[in-house]
Design an enzyme around this catalytic site. Sequence first.
Site, mmCIF file in Angstrom:
data_model
loop_
_atom_site.group_PDB
_atom_site.id
_atom_site.type_symbol
_atom_site.label_atom_id
_atom_site.label_comp_id
_atom_site.label_asym_id
_atom_site.label_seq_id
_atom_site.Cartn_x
_atom_site.Cartn_y
_atom_site.Cartn_z
ATOM 1 N N TYR A 156 23.232 -54.763 -91.971
ATOM 2 C CA TYR A 156 23.388 -53.455 -92.813
ATOM 3 C C TYR A 156 24.789 -53.575 -93.566
ATOM 4 O O TYR A 156 24.775 -52.901 -94.386
ATOM 5 C CB TYR A 156 23.683 -52.227 -91.840
ATOM 6 C CG TYR A 156 22.429 -51.980 -90.576
ATOM 7 C CD1 TYR A 156 21.190 -52.621 -90.956
ATOM 8 C CD2 TYR A 156 22.530 -51.269 -89.633
ATOM 9 C CE1 TYR A 156 20.003 -52.110 -90.130
ATOM 10 C CE2 TYR A 156 21.517 -50.901 -88.869
ATOM 11 C CZ TYR A 156 20.255 -51.351 -89.191
ATOM 12 O OH TYR A 156 19.233 -51.319 -88.321
ATOM 13 N N HIS A 183 17.258 -58.796 -83.914
ATOM 14 C CA HIS A 183 16.917 -57.916 -84.838
ATOM 15 C C HIS A 183 15.270 -58.027 -85.274
ATOM 16 O O HIS A 183 14.562 -56.966 -85.473
ATOM 17 C CB HIS A 183 17.693 -57.927 -86.219
ATOM 18 C CG HIS A 183 17.771 -56.567 -86.863
ATOM 19 N ND1 HIS A 183 18.803 -56.453 -87.892
ATOM 20 C CD2 HIS A 183 16.945 -55.807 -87.007
ATOM 21 C CE1 HIS A 183 18.575 -55.277 -88.412
ATOM 22 N NE2 HIS A 183 17.742 -54.899 -87.750
#
Length: 278
Positions: A51, A107
């Site tokens: 992010y 992830h």
Amino acid sequence: MPDVPSLRLHDGRSIPQIGFGTFRVEPGETQQAVEEALAAGYRHIDGAAGYENEKEVGAAVAASGLKRSDVWLTSKLRNGDQHDPRRFLEKTLTELGTDHLDLYLIHWPHPTLGRYVQTWKDLIELQAEGLIRSIGVSNFLPHHLDDIVAETGVVPVVDQIELHPSLQQRDAQEAASSRGIAVEAWSPLGVGQDLTDPKVVEIAEAHDATPAQAVLAWHLASGTIVIPKSLNPQRMAENLGAAPIELSDDELQRIDSLEAGNRIGPHPDTLADSQYPR
Ligand code: A2P
């Protein structure tokens, strides 16, 4: 402060069932958003190296004056970093300004060379060293869970998957819960797309609640952990306010009936290797 329920994970640790999501929060707006979320009562921040705003998350936690032990911090190992989890975990820890994570996730089950099995072994080692308290995965489908558990015998505490009324991934939910893995919903509101459905609106009105609260209450009722994202402090508080709302069985079933295969993010198995997020 709102009373947010905690969920006990299979490793014995308790996670606040409503967290604050930081995906697609620009670095320039992250510190303020996370400070506002902490002020609103969030004690669980869901982040990821991918992010690209972890430094700002760390700055917000520091500025909040809260004790580190009062805030649950999750991060995720990005795909392009799976070759060296230790190095990139240390980078995340430095950016967040902490010596440990509460939860670290792989992830994506990036297909290259089945590396995620080796990555899972690496996370097990890093957990043993105390750098991570709990370990889990994200976007894993049942066959990915089978692979890592068969190889190591170590079961992730959570699987964080895209989950909202119009995409319920029942196979993945079932595969997780049958192994004692808690389900975490990313985009629990369907990026806002599921909030205009007439059934959701009607159920919300019956509880004098907002559509977002009705959807979050539906998730919470099935033991799902949610990480709604909002940049608007009023909505941050509204989303925390979903906790006390109890939907009837009939209302839960009416939201169950909204499954529409509406996948917003990529499908882990159909994405070509080269298209995977970095
Ligand atoms: P905003 O940041 O303007 O509040 P998800 O968490 O499912 O990905 O959804 C995030 C999106 O939903 C964001 O666009 C966010 O917009 C919006 N959102 C978050 N909370 C609410 C809410 N309570 N009511 C309406 N929209 C919301």
